[in-house]
Structures are given as structure tokens and as C-alpha cells.
Design an enzyme around this catalytic site. Sequence first.
Site, PDB file in Angstrom:
ATOM      1  N   ARG A 183      28.943 -24.612  -1.125  1.00 24.99           N
ATOM      2  CA  ARG A 183      30.025 -23.630  -1.137  1.00 24.99           C
ATOM      3  C   ARG A 183      29.677 -22.319  -0.428  1.00 24.99           C
ATOM      4  O   ARG A 183      30.520 -21.734   0.248  1.00 24.99           O
ATOM      5  CB  ARG A 183      30.435 -23.336  -2.588  1.00 24.99           C
ATOM      6  N   GLN A 225      40.103 -27.281 -11.792  1.00 25.04           N
ATOM      7  CA  GLN A 225      40.918 -28.326 -11.175  1.00 25.04           C
ATOM      8  C   GLN A 225      40.109 -29.584 -10.861  1.00 25.04           C
ATOM      9  O   GLN A 225      40.419 -30.679 -11.318  1.00 25.04           O
ATOM     10  CB  GLN A 225      41.525 -27.810  -9.861  1.00 25.04           C
ATOM     11  N   GLY A 226      39.065 -29.383 -10.041  1.00 21.48           N
ATOM     12  CA  GLY A 226      38.415 -30.505  -9.373  1.00 21.48           C
ATOM     13  C   GLY A 226      37.891 -31.580 -10.288  1.00 21.48           C
ATOM     14  O   GLY A 226      38.180 -32.765 -10.123  1.00 21.48           O
ATOM     15  N   GLY A 227      37.116 -31.201 -11.305  1.00 18.19           N
ATOM     16  CA  GLY A 227      36.608 -32.219 -12.206  1.00 18.19           C
ATOM     17  C   GLY A 227      35.292 -31.842 -12.849  1.00 18.19           C
ATOM     18  O   GLY A 227      34.863 -30.692 -12.813  1.00 18.19           O
ATOM     19  N   ARG A 271      25.801 -22.783  -7.326  1.00 21.94           N
ATOM     20  CA  ARG A 271      26.144 -23.903  -8.203  1.00 21.94           C
ATOM     21  C   ARG A 271      26.721 -25.072  -7.424  1.00 21.94           C
ATOM     22  O   ARG A 271      27.583 -24.899  -6.561  1.00 21.94           O
ATOM     23  CB  ARG A 271      27.154 -23.453  -9.274  1.00 21.94           C
ATOM     24  N   GLU A 289      32.732 -34.332  -4.196  1.00 27.21           N
ATOM     25  CA  GLU A 289      32.945 -32.946  -3.781  1.00 27.21           C
ATOM     26  C   GLU A 289      31.741 -32.477  -2.977  1.00 27.21           C
ATOM     27  O   GLU A 289      30.778 -33.220  -2.766  1.00 27.21           O
ATOM     28  CB  GLU A 289      33.208 -32.051  -5.001  1.00 27.21           C
ATOM     29  N   HIS A 348      34.517 -16.815  -7.723  1.00 27.39           N
ATOM     30  CA  HIS A 348      34.770 -18.014  -8.514  1.00 27.39           C
ATOM     31  C   HIS A 348      33.848 -18.184  -9.717  1.00 27.39           C
ATOM     32  O   HIS A 348      34.298 -18.562 -10.796  1.00 27.39           O
ATOM     33  CB  HIS A 348      34.642 -19.234  -7.597  1.00 27.39           C
ATOM     34  N   LYS A 371      39.516 -13.821 -26.992  1.00 20.54           N
ATOM     35  CA  LYS A 371      40.112 -12.572 -26.509  1.00 20.54           C
ATOM     36  C   LYS A 371      41.637 -12.601 -26.481  1.00 20.54           C
ATOM     37  O   LYS A 371      42.289 -11.617 -26.837  1.00 20.54           O
ATOM     38  CB  LYS A 371      39.556 -12.285 -25.111  1.00 20.54           C
ATOM     39  N   GLU A 406      29.246 -20.224 -18.791  1.00 21.22           N
ATOM     40  CA  GLU A 406      29.068 -19.374 -17.613  1.00 21.22           C
ATOM     41  C   GLU A 406      28.383 -18.052 -17.918  1.00 21.22           C
ATOM     42  O   GLU A 406      27.701 -17.481 -17.063  1.00 21.22           O
ATOM     43  CB  GLU A 406      30.429 -19.103 -16.949  1.00 21.22           C
ATOM     44  N   HIS A 455      34.322 -19.136  -3.990  1.00 19.20           N
ATOM     45  CA  HIS A 455      34.885 -20.443  -3.632  1.00 19.20           C
ATOM     46  C   HIS A 455      35.489 -20.340  -2.235  1.00 19.20           C
ATOM     47  O   HIS A 455      36.199 -19.380  -1.936  1.00 19.20           O
ATOM     48  CB  HIS A 455      35.942 -20.875  -4.645  1.00 19.20           C
TER      49      HIS A 455
END
Length: 540
Positions: free
Chosen positions: A293, A63-65, A386, A129, A351, A51, A375, A248
Site C-alpha cells: 500500500r 470492506q475488503g475482508g 500493514r 489483495e 487509513h 463512544k 488498532e 490507503h
Amino acid sequence: MNEDSNYLIPWNPDDEHEIYTTEILVLGSGIAGLFAAINLSDRFNITILTKKNIMAGNTEHAQGGIAVALNQDDSPEFHFGDTIKAGAGLCNLEAVRILAEKGPECVEQLIKIGAQFDRLENRLDFTREAAHSKNRVLHAKGDATGGEIERALVAKVQDKDSNISVRENYFVIDLLKNKENRVCGVLAYNENKLKLEIWLAKAVILATGGLGQLYKYTTNPPVTTGDGLAAAYRAGAELMDMEFIQFHPTALLLSGAPSFLISEAARGEGAKLLNSKGERFMHDIPGQELAPRDIVAREIWAQMKEGTVYLDVSCLGQDKVQKRFPGIYKTCLEYGIDISKSPVPVGPATHFLMGGVKVNIDGETNLAGLYACGECACNGVHGANRLASNSLLDGLVFASIVAEKIKENPGPLPKKSDLKVPLNQNCLNEKINSIDPEKIIEELKQIMWDKVGIIRDRSGLLQAEAELTNYRQKFSPGLNTAELELGNMLILSLLIVKSALAREESRGGHYRSDFPLTNIKWQKHSVIKKGDTRVRYVSI
């Protein structure tokens, strides 16, 4: 906007549109699209339509992994169990087992491609996490994991010997079918030339990501308006579990600042949530700050009624904060907050979509020739909520499976004469809408946040449905990106509302204050398809 149309805008195949042919067409340039293309490039010529620029999607922002069972004290069985538990009773067990078991080999392939994850004493460094029982989350450059993965994949794709061509600034408007009803290409708007183009292929892979921009507050980048999901829906693809949106728990909540993600890895390293009085409020919740979450997001939402909620990262110490979370540290500093010294104001933000285009384990949709991964796809692997850092792994694992499936039987190479002629052949005319698209977009986002957000009820959902339906009836998109996006956003927002109204229980990312309990009779997947008068359900 015509609800019965198979196309977002009217178009005429007899017009002189430029026509391009490729063997495999990949829509989207995030982790799923790029990994699928790489795994197919030894057999086929691949074209990726994206796009905006190749790095503009959600992957780069992760970010997290990436969660994977590669640590010495971990195993795919542990990973499987944690994913099932987080999914609130709605996970597809076969899909989760494949994710956990195939994950290690896919991550090892990613490392061979060139992704460089953080190491401690020359060994991969794993963190923990929310809702993980083991340290299994790999990270890169502290809190820039997605950017490092995207960098490595883009470099591989752009290798001169890769058999992969990337076309940037292409808005995919609709899927095209042949006379046998097989998906055989797309109608796309080339924003570089401001012209419609037809792209034909043996198989089409949908890897267009999520729809965070439907909500006022989101961690997702501007491109995430759900265009691929809406195009698939118009073409007759089934969508599944669209009511399940993940919010999130911790995004930066500061006037004038974007909803910048404060990684869950911060809580994994020991950061604490504080209410407006400076007191912890998660200590009585199972899992505390590392509960799933959906639970943490609702607890924060409840506390926000009394005042600002903060995440205290300073307890980790200045050196660790700056080394482990350099991106978050730098961004917050730009807005006047030194997270190594003081708590940062946070709140939930949209999120991730657990739902998406319904696919089987091989990534096949109900439409021949159309595959989906990442996704935008839903095989039930994430259930109703998730597990943290499973999204990047999902993109890798099921993209690789889609690639293998296409290799078995890619389908025929279509010609323009094979195309099914649209019922509505009116030529595209400039259309003047009586209402401002930008104004509708802002109001749509507010409606979705207020009435289809973290806490829902029948009254609010019905109000949202009425307001969104009114906009949809009044608005018809012209040939420009903002209007095309709005057309898709109106379609998808109503599908989320319809699915949320139908599910009269609370489970995972879907919480109804008028039905606050989880009910075993609702332990089933919702499915919605164009032309259906109501949501239907299939067994898990």
C-alpha cells in the site's frame, strides 16, 4: 493545555461522581473489544464502554475482508512470509507467527459465532489483495465484510445470557490508577446524562481503535480521534512506532463526496490504475497494482501532480462489479459514477495506524492492569506497513490472547478508597477558549495532511510542530465531546510529528523526501512516553 497533567481536564475525586464497578472493563466496541469481551464472558461480568453506538467504529466500515490461511493451497507459513515482506523490515517475527498460526482457529470461532462469509459452490470464497501471494482474503456480502463481522459479534454480545453489558455514548476521558500505580478504572463522560462517572474494574482493556480523524482525508469514521491512545499516554503508557501511518491508495476523490474507501479487493480482482491521460502507470512497479500500500499510495500521489488518477473497475464486467462490490457500486452511483461503466477518481487517504500503545505478545502494557488490542495497540505485528486485510485478523487473534492472559490473573476488585488522588484537584469549571475549537480541528487536519502526510521532510515537520504547539498552548478543553476530542488530537498529532522528525530514513508508511532511502541502522522501533525529552528506540 497543561502538558504535564495526567488528566485531560481537572477533576476532583471528592465530588459526588457516580461510581460503578465491573469485573472487566472493555473500552471500545470494534472487533477487538467485542471478541475480547466474548472470550472473557464465561468467567467474568464484562462492561463495554463505547463512544457512540455499538456499531460506530472502524470495523463496520471494513470492506475488503479478513486475511487467513484457510485455503487449500495456502498455509500459515505463506501468510507469515507475506506479512513480513509488506512490513518493510520492522515486523516482530513472533507476533507475525502467532497471527498467522492462531488466525485460522479465531476465524473458525468467528464463523461458529455466526459470521457468514461468501461461499462459492458451498466452500469459502477467497480473494487476493495487495502483497498477498495467495488467495486468502475472506469477504462477506461482496464488500461488506466488516459489517457482517460486527453484526455477528454484536448479536453474541447482546445475547441475554452473555454476562456482557454495553454502555453507549460514553467518552472515556482518562485512566485511573490505585495507590500501587495499577490501572483500576476510568473517568468517563456519560453523554446521555451529561455527567462524569467513575468506572472501576479488575482489569481494563483498551480497544479504542485508530486516529484517522487527525487528517483531512481519511477512510475512518468520525469517532476515530485517538482518545484511548491519548488517555493511555497521559497515564504513562509507552507508545510505539507513532510515525507509521498507512495511507490507503484508493479512496473516492470527488468534490463534495467523503473519502469513501474503494476496496483493495477491486485491484485484487483485476481493476487497473490510470493516470490523467488514461494510461496505466503501475506496470513497471514490482507487484504492479498489487504492490504494498505505501508504494501504490506514493505512485498515485506522484501522478496526481499531473492530474486526476482513476481506478478502472469496468474491466471486470457489469455483473461481477455489482455482485462483488455492491456497496462501492451503490455509493459511487449516488455521486453520479457508474463504476461498472467508467473509471472512478481516486486518491490516497489516511487509513490505519501501525503504531499504538506498546504491548507485549500477551497484550500487556507497561502499566499493570492495562491491556490493549486492535488498532490502538502495537506489538510490531504490522511493522512499518500493514499487509492488506490483516487488521481484522489482528483484532481477533490478540483480543483472544488478552482474554487468556487476564484469566490467569485478573487482579483485585478496586474500591473508591483505593484511587490515587490527582495532584490537580481543581474543580472543573466552564472554560471559555479564545479560539474556536471547530476551527482548530480543521486547521489541525490540514496541517497533518500537508506536512505530516504521505511525503514528509524536516522543514514541513518543524512547521507543523510549531503550529500545533501554539494551538496546544492556547487551548484547554471543557466538558463537551468536541473539545475533549481536540485535546486528544493535539497531543497525538505532536507525538506523530516528534516521532517522524526523529526517524531520518524512509520505511513503509513513513516517507521522508530529505531521507528517501531505507537505512538498516533505523531498523528499530520508536518508543515515546510522557515526560521523555526525546524519542528512544528498541530492537525489533
